[in-house]
Motif scaffolding. Structure first.
Motif, PDB file in Angstrom:
ATOM      1  N   GLY D  31       0.807  -1.216   0.000  1.00 52.61           N
ATOM      2  CA  GLY D  31       0.000   0.000   0.000  1.00 52.61           C
ATOM      3  C   GLY D  31       0.838   1.263   0.000  1.00 52.61           C
ATOM      4  N   SER D  41      -5.762   5.877  -8.636  1.00 52.47           N
ATOM      5  CA  SER D  41      -5.558   4.427  -8.675  1.00 52.47           C
ATOM      6  C   SER D  41      -4.079   4.092  -8.814  1.00 52.47           C
ATOM      7  CB  SER D  41      -6.297   3.850  -9.887  1.00 52.47           C
ATOM      8  OG  SER D  41      -5.613   4.257 -11.060  1.00 52.47           O
ATOM      9  N   THR D  51      -0.876  -3.115  -5.462  1.00 52.62           N
ATOM     10  CA  THR D  51      -0.607  -2.071  -4.474  1.00 52.62           C
ATOM     11  C   THR D  51      -1.850  -1.204  -4.276  1.00 52.62           C
ATOM     12  OG1 THR D  51       1.719  -1.968  -5.167  1.00 52.62           O
ATOM     13  CG2 THR D  51       0.888  -0.103  -3.897  1.00 52.62           C
ATOM     14  N   SER D  52      -2.329  -1.115  -3.046  1.00 47.69           N
ATOM     15  CA  SER D  52      -3.494  -0.272  -2.753  1.00 47.69           C
ATOM     16  C   SER D  52      -3.049   1.176  -2.588  1.00 47.69           C
ATOM     17  CB  SER D  52      -4.181  -0.732  -1.460  1.00 47.69           C
ATOM     18  OG  SER D  52      -4.549  -2.096  -1.567  1.00 47.69           O
ATOM     19  N   TYR D  54      -4.042   4.810  -1.054  1.00 49.49           N
ATOM     20  CA  TYR D  54      -4.957   5.426  -0.085  1.00 49.49           C
ATOM     21  C   TYR D  54      -4.766   6.939  -0.014  1.00 49.49           C
ATOM     22  CZ  TYR D  54      -5.133   0.587   1.603  1.00 49.49           C
ATOM     23  OH  TYR D  54      -5.265  -0.762   1.690  1.00 49.49           O
ATOM     24  N   CYS D  62      -5.285  -2.494   4.458  1.00 41.45           N
ATOM     25  CA  CYS D  62      -4.495  -3.644   4.003  1.00 41.45           C
ATOM     26  C   CYS D  62      -3.710  -4.239   5.160  1.00 41.45           C
ATOM     27  CB  CYS D  62      -3.545  -3.236   2.878  1.00 41.45           C
ATOM     28  SG  CYS D  62      -2.380  -1.961   3.362  1.00 41.45           S
TER      29      CYS D  62
END
Lengths: 259, 259, 259, 259
Positions: D31, D41, D51-52, D54, D62
């Protein structure tokens, strides 16, 4: 006060040692030994009356804590053995002891409840350089060694450079450094190879004995350098050895092991 | 005030050059040229209105003293030829000109009563290092070169190190350095050989481009070192070239020839 | 073959000079002079029979090209005057000549159609460092000097460092270096100030006499360093002086003026 | 595989960290967090789908092992607190945490059975230099420090130089170095004084951040030098911190404490 006998006191190292012991406030020079000193007195060597001068090993009868040995390979074993039996702790700079002799002397030392030190190299800056290089290699695996010596030195790289590479390799995984398709237009320009690490030997007049270890990582570099200008330099290490040998309980090999 | 046109102004070297010209009090940026700038204005590049932006060679019509060329090998000859015809003095950092083209441009320059400079290397510290090394070698004939570069460099030694050795060899009689019966226990440790002079190439991450020349003589040493950290470094040399080209009367090759 | 007389041959510099002359293939040691040598022979000093040993100035009658003077301040003027009258070219390392005496000796030298050299410092590496530093400063106006000496040295900065700064200042416009609002949290950390240029003096055991000049410019650095390990180092300069004095037509002061 | 979240991933340090994590074989970038990333995104940042991304702290969900924080002084406390609550081990390069906040976070970390690291300096070469300098000072009590920085640096000496002196002074008895009757003809040339140890600060264009510690003893010298060329250099230290934080059982402050 640590009472010291200097064996081989007439040689260059011996002379430097005598001066160092005299100049160290908590050391006392109680005796000196050299076969050539037979029949001579302290006054003959400008030594104080309180220093006994011995020309024969068997005649050494003074009470001392430490025996510093800068004699000769052929005699070092007998000298040190005698000193231990007299209750002295040996600090040995003389080369030539075999593995068997070291084992033998160690047993004798432990039986007497003493300690001792054998050091092939009393150069503190060289010993510290090797120690730090090994530590740094754990974080910086890419290293090169450059050693610089006087032009009469026949072997390249120097023994210290090889030993430095050995110590680094204890913590560094072997790997090739430099570009994958590296090409030497002058053979040898990339140096001698030690498990992928490169060693470079410079020989120039004016230089004495110097070594650099260069570490590089993205965006930064770490360099450790030592310079030995003359043999006087060994005295820092001998002084330390005399102090530390009082705390040892066996025959230790290598100055680095008492740091 | 020296009026300057920067050709190839959109590339990295061109951008650095534009900044350098703007930051030099007696330089004036009168024009910039790059094919990709066709149809663009000064404002598009954050340049002052007084700077003309050109996208085509033939359209360049400003009056200028110096043409700085950081374009491409395929176009440099035509670019420089055009600039000379317009009365500008070329300072050329672009590679790729052939010997014939240089002769040709030189004739044109002299016919126009101008001067010009072609420099494969604008690194002042490297150029000075080579100059000083050559001078020092007349008094200290024993030298070794150590160059240090990033680990992606494929050739060893570096071109600058080879050129340094060449320059030293112009004043140094070839002779073997080091002990007569020298022995490498690790092949290559004594470095690459150039007429008896040794060259050592270090490749480590973190390093950019560095060179040392070590001279030794009985009891003393002289060391000259240069470090290039980034391309910005070339600007000291370009600035000097712009000033000196005003006094040249032919097409000179090599920054060292205007020092 | 250049025929040489060494005056003050029994001192440390004199002894080094005798050895240097004997080891230089195109030099011949025809005489040595020292008051303490009165009544002594060449054999007493391990010199060849062909070398005349003199204990009195007036008795010196050998034919020689060069008179090397490492005597004493009180006698140097008379010594050199006598040597010139005998047709020898003086190379003077002894200090203590006054400006008037130098003028006087110069007139005598020119009247005899000879040349001579007085050098306060025969250290070639130091002289070259100063020369190069002055040249480099024309291109790199920002410089700092770091000199390193043994801890018994009383004055800081060293005379050579001051002289280096003077030479740099001949080509460098005085300007403050460092940040405008620079603040020393430890006073003195930014070094001694010489027209905005900073000089730093390091004093550490082990060190002998060393100097570095650091130049910096955007993206690059140039460093010149010299190391003097012992007085033997002066012999490279004395040898050069003996060779070059043969071509001089006046009494030159400073080794840098014959490079 | 160590799962990592990078907080403050859009800044310079964050970007370098993202690359480092991706290039380390046993790390996984699960992340990234930055307020400016809200609504973006992985593709927007050329990151893999795994991969997130945020934009809000509270939305981070995550599962990860390590939280690398290069955010801002005003937010670091809340960020790290949140991360710990999610079971992540913090590696914090952001400055601004107060002593109380550190105590608070430490309690939280121990309550969760985790570990963490706060490091004001991730420069491995600087941290190792300080560590080695302290060790060496036990054997070589005479030391001087020379630090070299870009000319925009306002304070002298540098914080790292001061810290080095502090660390050396932990093992060195305060004593004046240099000659007893030392005299500065240029005030400041002997440097800034720290318990008798001298510190010298060089400021020159081209230089970035460099430090040397010089040790001297009779006949020998030991020099430790570090060079920081750019911020990329911190990544060696961050990588080490991520690995070592897995073994910590409290919130440790200072990279030197995990070596």
């Amino acid at each position: 006060m640590i009472k010291v006998v200097v064996a081989g006191f007439t040689g260059e190292m011996g002379q430097n040692t005598v001066k160092m012991v005299q100049n160290t406030s908590d050391f006392e020079l109680v005796g000196v030994f050299a076969p050539s000193a037979k029949g001579k007195s302290a006054a003959d060597y400008d030594l104080p009356e309180t220093t006994s001068v011995y020309g024969e090993l068997q005649s050494i009868d003074c009470e001392a804590d430490v025996w510093i040995d800068f004699t000769l390979p052929d005699f070092v074993y007998e000298n040190v053995k005698y000193a231990i039996k007299q209750g002295m702790r040996p600090v040995v700079g003389t080369t030539g002891l075999t593995a068997e002799q070291i084992t033998d002397l160690n047993q004798l030392i432990q039986a007497k409840g003493l300690g001792g030190l054998i050091a092939p190299n009393f150069g503190m800056s060289a010993v510290l350089l090797m120690k730090f290089a090994k530590e740094a290699a754990a974080y910086f695996p890419d290293a090169e060694i450059i050693e610089m010596h006087h032009p009469n030195k026949k072997d390249a790289p120097s023994g210290t450079a090889i030993k430095t590479a050995e110590m680094i390799s204890q913590v560094r995984h072997p790997h090739t450094q430099g570009a994958e398709q590296e090409k030497e237009t002058l053979p040898g320009s990339r140096g001698g190879d030690y498990e992928g690490m490169k060693i470079h030997s410079v020989r120039l007049p004016g230089y004495v004995a110097h070594e650099q270890v260069l570490f590089g990582a993205p965006g930064e570099a770490l360099t450790i350098r030592q310079d030995s200008f003359d043999r006087q330099s060994f005295m820092t290490g001998v002084r330390l050895a005399v102090k530390e040998v009082m705390n040892l309980t066996e025959l230790t090999v290598g100055l680095e092991n008492i740091l």
